[in-house]
Design an enzyme around this catalytic site. Sequence first.
Site, PDB file in Angstrom:
ATOM      1  N   GLU C  59      36.321  15.176 -17.374  1.00 11.16           N
ATOM      2  CA  GLU C  59      35.413  14.635 -16.350  1.00 11.16           C
ATOM      3  C   GLU C  59      36.013  14.689 -14.960  1.00 11.16           C
ATOM      4  OE1 GLU C  59      35.637  13.470 -19.347  1.00 11.16           O
ATOM      5  OE2 GLU C  59      33.578  13.476 -20.059  1.00 11.16           O
ATOM      6  N   PHE C  82      27.123  10.389 -19.869  1.00 10.07           N
ATOM      7  CA  PHE C  82      26.795   8.962 -19.792  1.00 10.07           C
ATOM      8  C   PHE C  82      27.437   8.470 -18.492  1.00 10.07           C
ATOM      9  CE2 PHE C  82      26.172   9.672 -24.218  1.00 10.07           C
ATOM     10  CZ  PHE C  82      25.365   8.655 -24.711  1.00 10.07           C
ATOM     11  N   HIS C 128      28.689   2.678 -23.467  1.00  9.08           N
ATOM     12  CA  HIS C 128      27.630   3.695 -23.344  1.00  9.08           C
ATOM     13  C   HIS C 128      26.328   3.067 -22.830  1.00  9.08           C
ATOM     14  CE1 HIS C 128      30.310   5.911 -26.103  1.00  9.08           C
ATOM     15  NE2 HIS C 128      29.625   6.997 -25.867  1.00  9.08           N
TER      16      HIS C 128
HETATM   17  C1  LIG Z   1      35.501  10.945 -21.594  1.00  7.09           C
HETATM   18  C2  LIG Z   1      34.451  11.313 -22.554  1.00  7.09           C
HETATM   19  N1  LIG Z   1      33.748  12.438 -22.366  1.00  7.09           N
HETATM   20  C3  LIG Z   1      32.794  12.795 -23.223  1.00  7.09           C
HETATM   21  C4  LIG Z   1      32.504  12.034 -24.316  1.00  7.09           C
HETATM   22  C5  LIG Z   1      31.409  12.444 -25.295  1.00  7.09           C
HETATM   23  N2  LIG Z   1      31.989  12.885 -26.549  1.00  7.09           N
HETATM   24  C6  LIG Z   1      32.128  12.037 -27.590  1.00  7.09           C
HETATM   25  S1  LIG Z   1      32.939  12.738 -28.869  1.00  7.09           S
HETATM   26  C7  LIG Z   1      33.051  14.214 -28.057  1.00  7.09           C
HETATM   27  C8  LIG Z   1      33.714  15.384 -28.702  1.00  7.09           C
HETATM   28  C9  LIG Z   1      35.133  15.083 -28.937  1.00  7.09           C
HETATM   29  O1  LIG Z   1      35.744  16.167 -29.550  1.00  7.09           O
HETATM   30  P1  LIG Z   1      37.117  15.923 -30.290  1.00  7.09           P
HETATM   31  O2  LIG Z   1      38.049  15.230 -29.371  1.00  7.09           O
HETATM   32  O3  LIG Z   1      37.561  17.237 -30.820  1.00  7.09           O
HETATM   33  O4  LIG Z   1      36.795  14.922 -31.472  1.00  7.09           O
HETATM   34  P2  LIG Z   1      35.838  15.141 -32.720  1.00  7.09           P
HETATM   35  O5  LIG Z   1      34.488  14.657 -32.336  1.00  7.09           O
HETATM   36  O6  LIG Z   1      35.843  16.597 -33.045  1.00  7.09           O
HETATM   37  O7  LIG Z   1      36.412  14.320 -33.808  1.00  7.09           O
HETATM   38  C10 LIG Z   1      32.501  14.132 -26.797  1.00  7.09           C
HETATM   39  C11 LIG Z   1      32.458  15.227 -25.817  1.00  7.09           C
HETATM   40  C12 LIG Z   1      33.239  10.855 -24.478  1.00  7.09           C
HETATM   41  N3  LIG Z   1      33.017  10.024 -25.496  1.00  7.09           N
HETATM   42  N4  LIG Z   1      34.208  10.523 -23.605  1.00  7.09           N
END
Ligand SMILES: Cc1ncc(C[n+]2csc(CCOP(=O)(O)OP(=O)(O)O)c2C)c(N)n1
Lengths: 337, 337, 330, 330
Positions: C59, C82, C128
């Site tokens: 971000e 969000f 959220h």
């Molecule tokens: C700072 C932030 N950006 C975006 C999100 C939205 N988001 C939630 S899970 C996710 C994917 C995360 O990928 P990863 O770290 O590989 O974990 P996985 O879901 O594969 O277990 C995203 C983009 C978030 N929760 N926090």
Amino acid sequence: MNGPADGGPPPNLDRERLLHHLDTMWRIRAFEEAALRGLADGHVRGAIHPSIGQEAVATAVCLNLARADLLLSTHRGHGHTLAKGADAQAMMRELFGREGGTCGGKGGSMHIADFSVGMLGANGVVSANIPIAVGAAHAIRLRGGTEIVACLFGDGAINRGPFLEGLNWAKIFHLPVLFVCEDNGWSATTRTADLTAGEGAAARAQSLGIPAQILDGNDALALDEAARAAIDDVRAGEGPRLLHVRTYRITGHTAADAAPYRDAAEVEAWRGRDPIRRLADALAHAGVDAARLEEARTRAEAEMADVLANAAAAPWPAPEAAYADVQDIGDPAVRAF
Amino acid sequence: MNGPADGGPPPNLDRERLLHHLDTMWRIRAFEEAALRGLADGHVRGAIHPSIGQEAVATAVCLNLARADLLLSTHRGHGHTLAKGADAQAMMRELFGREGGTCGGKGGSMHIADFSVGMLGANGVVSANIPIAVGAAHAIRLRGGTEIVACLFGDGAINRGPFLEGLNWAKIFHLPVLFVCEDNGWSATTRTADLTAGEGAAARAQSLGIPAQILDGNDALALDEAARAAIDDVRAGEGPRLLHVRTYRITGHTAADAAPYRDAAEVEAWRGRDPIRRLADALAHAGVDAARLEEARTRAEAEMADVLANAAAAPWPAPEAAYADVQDIGDPAVRAF
Amino acid sequence: MAITTYLAASTRALAEEMERDPAVWALGEDLGRGGVFGQYKGLQQRFGAARIADTPISEACIMGAAVGAALAGTRPVVEMRFSDFALCATDELINQAAKARFMFGGQAKVPLVARQPVGMWRSSAAQHSQSLEAWYAHVPGLVVVAPGTPADNLGLLKSAIRADDPVVYLEHKDLWAAEGEVPDAEHLVPIGVADTAREGRDLTIVTWSGMRRRCLEAAGTLAAEGIEAEVIDLRTLWPWDRDRVLASVERTRRLLVVHEAVTVAGFGAEIAAFVAEHLHARLAAPVRRLGAPRIPVAYAPPLEDMARVSPEAIVAAARATTAPAAAIAS
Amino acid sequence: MAITTYLAASTRALAEEMERDPAVWALGEDLGRGGVFGQYKGLQQRFGAARIADTPISEACIMGAAVGAALAGTRPVVEMRFSDFALCATDELINQAAKARFMFGGQAKVPLVARQPVGMWRSSAAQHSQSLEAWYAHVPGLVVVAPGTPADNLGLLKSAIRADDPVVYLEHKDLWAAEGEVPDAEHLVPIGVADTAREGRDLTIVTWSGMRRRCLEAAGTLAAEGIEAEVIDLRTLWPWDRDRVLASVERTRRLLVVHEAVTVAGFGAEIAAFVAEHLHARLAAPVRRLGAPRIPVAYAPPLEDMARVSPEAIVAAARATTAPAAAIAS
Ligand SMILES: Cc1ncc(C[n+]2csc(CCOP(=O)(O)OP(=O)(O)O)c2C)c(N)n1
Ligand SMILES: Cc1ncc(C[n+]2csc(CCOP(=O)(O)OP(=O)(O)O)c2C)c(N)n1
Ligand SMILES: [Mg+2]
Ligand SMILES: [Mg+2]
């Protein structure tokens, strides 16, 4: 390429080019010293972060850029800005907060910028210039431009998150950015090595697949060559590059910092590696006239003495200017409360 | 250590220990499947991120921790939490937002926590758990404790700044943290490889001087051994370690995501590497009774069916609880407007 | 006119502006798959991956890169997924985007749109669900927009993209599926102009975003009791439409501000204070605010509801404001 | 009693609390050299580098680590150097520190102090001059403290360190050198209790932090004109001392809120709105706010001054509020 310390300058040393570097380095040093006098005289009101001792980095990087190339700098950015082509007079007026300053007196030393020469800003927030640089490169790519972006930052900046986010971004989008970590060994009053895991900027860049090299930041000849080669690569579309340049900040962190926390011997050792003297020696070895070398200094000092006097004579900006350049919609000149 | 695919289990396989792993993996899967049913039934109201297919990671890491060790988890944290010893019933109630949930219904799936077993929280912000983990380890060091901290995060998390800041911090302060990058190949609906420069978590950790290894996240035997060794090192005061574990998320990103963006063949290939089946096969090869292996599954499923039914019968928390646990000074129960 | 959702209106807005101006592009996570709510669906296929850019989970770099890209001549539309995650990019938005033009003495502008879906949806819990519009209204350099209808999401997003200022653009997560009439022809809504969603003589309700619907619902109930509430949807929080609000309160002599955000130091405080400063003598009852209690948003529905402003609460506040007892002894 | 600076008072506060409670420690950049303003001078020598920890330039990790360290049983004091840099740690402060206790259903508290020096000093420009107290007052879970005198910086910092809540602790950069009497004996100032810095009958001036001095200066000038202003220094912004303010305005019938931050959506809006809501009928003049225009802070002194609230401006606002013409036709 080797400097004189390693057995004399290379035979094909380009004198005119390197005299230009020498002139620029002297101008930077003279500008910083003038600014320090301006501070002592009470004309410079905010903090300044002199780059004395680091002039070779600014010169090697910025003189190898085209005017249309973009540059993102730091709180210690006077040298970068000058080498990129900004007007010394406008810069000094900015430090004085006067009319005719590069930013009309609104920014001061830490926010100096000159868009007319592609200098998109110093920054008061460590590491914040990295994502901005990457975004500027992204814009160039989107409009199919051929310019590149150079982004300088300190050794302390590599421990902030934007360093990782920005380098990762530049690599995956294959952007034309030259990252330069100006490693002067210190983060304000703390030795950076104590705060930094691993080998630092180059190692971190390499772990992201970004080619990187470690260089002697006080060797103007070697730096010039390395910067030129890296800039050529970046311009050729080979993606980002990083130069990790080891140098030293001869003054304290700010002009107000006497830096009692440093070893006098350490400072002395680095004074002995003065990048300007080393380049001048190399040029002398290559047969350049002593008078010409001396002139580089005196001309720069005379220029900056003028700049200083002129800045002190410049008028203050009109107070109402504080309401301008904020925003078009919801303009405070119309409604500020 | 090699799994059966590589020619059979090692002769000295510790059956009791690995049966416990198998039981735990089945409990995780059964919990996730129960939660999915709870969602389909409208009982789970918020988003859930199932960890089906990744059970070996949770098990290998958490079963090698002591109860007093601390754990920081992610949005995909049910498996970690269960393996660390949290009560499945309280967890399901939390997902249902009911009284008796681990957080009294205030957190839900993305903020599940059970401090009584050292589980200091899932997190709704990717990568935010890393600095928190590092700080918890810092606190342990300050008070001379012998506990360690395990911090799990996804492959997508390594592109956020806190990953760099946290790893750098752990290394320079020589803190007892085991970092585990649970690399399931996806960041929500985007393939992580397309967003990630260089070789990923292990390479980045190594550039910071943190020993790291890449492991097969669906090989429970190998993972168990690697996690145990890394945890031993961390506990012995050797500083942080990172495990970069390659696995796969069998479901979509959330339970609501059908994941049409993925190749069916890719999913099938990973189903073929099911970590539970692989461990069960290894145990069968080592002579464990088929009935015992089947029992691991049926017992887990029965437990979670109960858990589900019980959660559905649990009362809602009292609305006034929304005003509790906010702050002592300026307590909203006294003044909320 | 056609019936469209708030979500589809935003997709159309971005598509139209990208069609019109090649300098416009969007960057954020998962945009190629349509974005987290589907608001970018089809755009990458149409405009290519360079202009609908899938970014890493970064971000700070998304926002910082947008600042650099804006300074370098493009018009980025940032997707923060969000509004809560925009807090990972606060330096970039507040210290960089909002201030760059000023600090550099007007050498460049920062035409970026920071889309940050706000508000409570359902069981999304404390990380959220936030509404922090008051923060952004407080920061010089920023424009703050919060559409409450499909037509406004079309017309305001287009205006925001055309604006040369950094615009914090707050779509409400609970409105994505909301339907409404949207003009077929090009539709631009000027930033800074409120919409009088309902006229009334007895009190002025000032609101925005997700609360517009609730206020209109409450106004219906109030009308049945003989209380005619004027409902003004500000749509833009900076610069907010003071003339409209002052003129209305001048007439109705009563003000109720309704927002979803926490009441304490919410943007309702600005409006209430401003009206009290300017129309004190004209008010027939004290200004009144209705927002959330100062508690984080919980996950469990009965707890989450404690942070919700309901139509019933709006009706009650309006009744109290218009009750004879509320009138000022004068 | 001894005369001490605001800076030395803060050093003493931290030293006393570290002496008293081994769980207290501090973390931030350059603390070993005394911190950027010298407020940590001597503490590393006295308490060691483990408890006065020099950190990398990693604001997000400084704040995030403090959250973890607080959850794990210590009491970290975070130094952010300039409140502007705390914007590099917004997620950690707002989404993590403020909400952890609630989200986890009360399983743990987050006893941390986030020191963030605020305000204008001299020619520090837009990224080193902000006052964002209104932001933090808006966020459930946070306590917000802003001392305006040496004695208060001693007594409030000690109370903040003892608090079990995350406390945003805003020292004013222009006050470091300010001198004042400070008790020799242990001195605790309760959080949430205002200080009536001057009594008066004609109007109530509510202020805090660096503006306390300016308001007292203005009150002196006003007294010479026969206007007796009561000056209330809130000291704590959440929870602010409403009883004190309401009681005072009940008496004086006039309110002026003065703060250094931008007026729009500043915390003055909350106070003005609250007083207007509660004392409307009692007010002899409209509530009034005085703060900065909605412009970034510039570097050049004449431009910087345009964002400053001067004693003259306070005097003028007080005069306007107490002028007979300001009285409400009633
Ligand atoms: C700072 C932030 N950006 C975006 C999100 C939205 N988001 C939630 S899970 C996710 C994917 C995360 O990928 P990863 O770290 O590989 O974990 P996985 O879901 O594969 O277990 C995203 C983009 C978030 N929760 N926090
Ligand atoms: C995010 C942030 N944190 C802290 C500071 C305060 N600060 C200004 S310069 C500096 C040291 C930077 O060190 P380095 O990056 O090595 O640059 P140098 O000053 O050595 O050129 C610090 C800590 C800041 N400006 N921004
Ligand atoms: Mg440095
Ligand atoms: Mg993943």
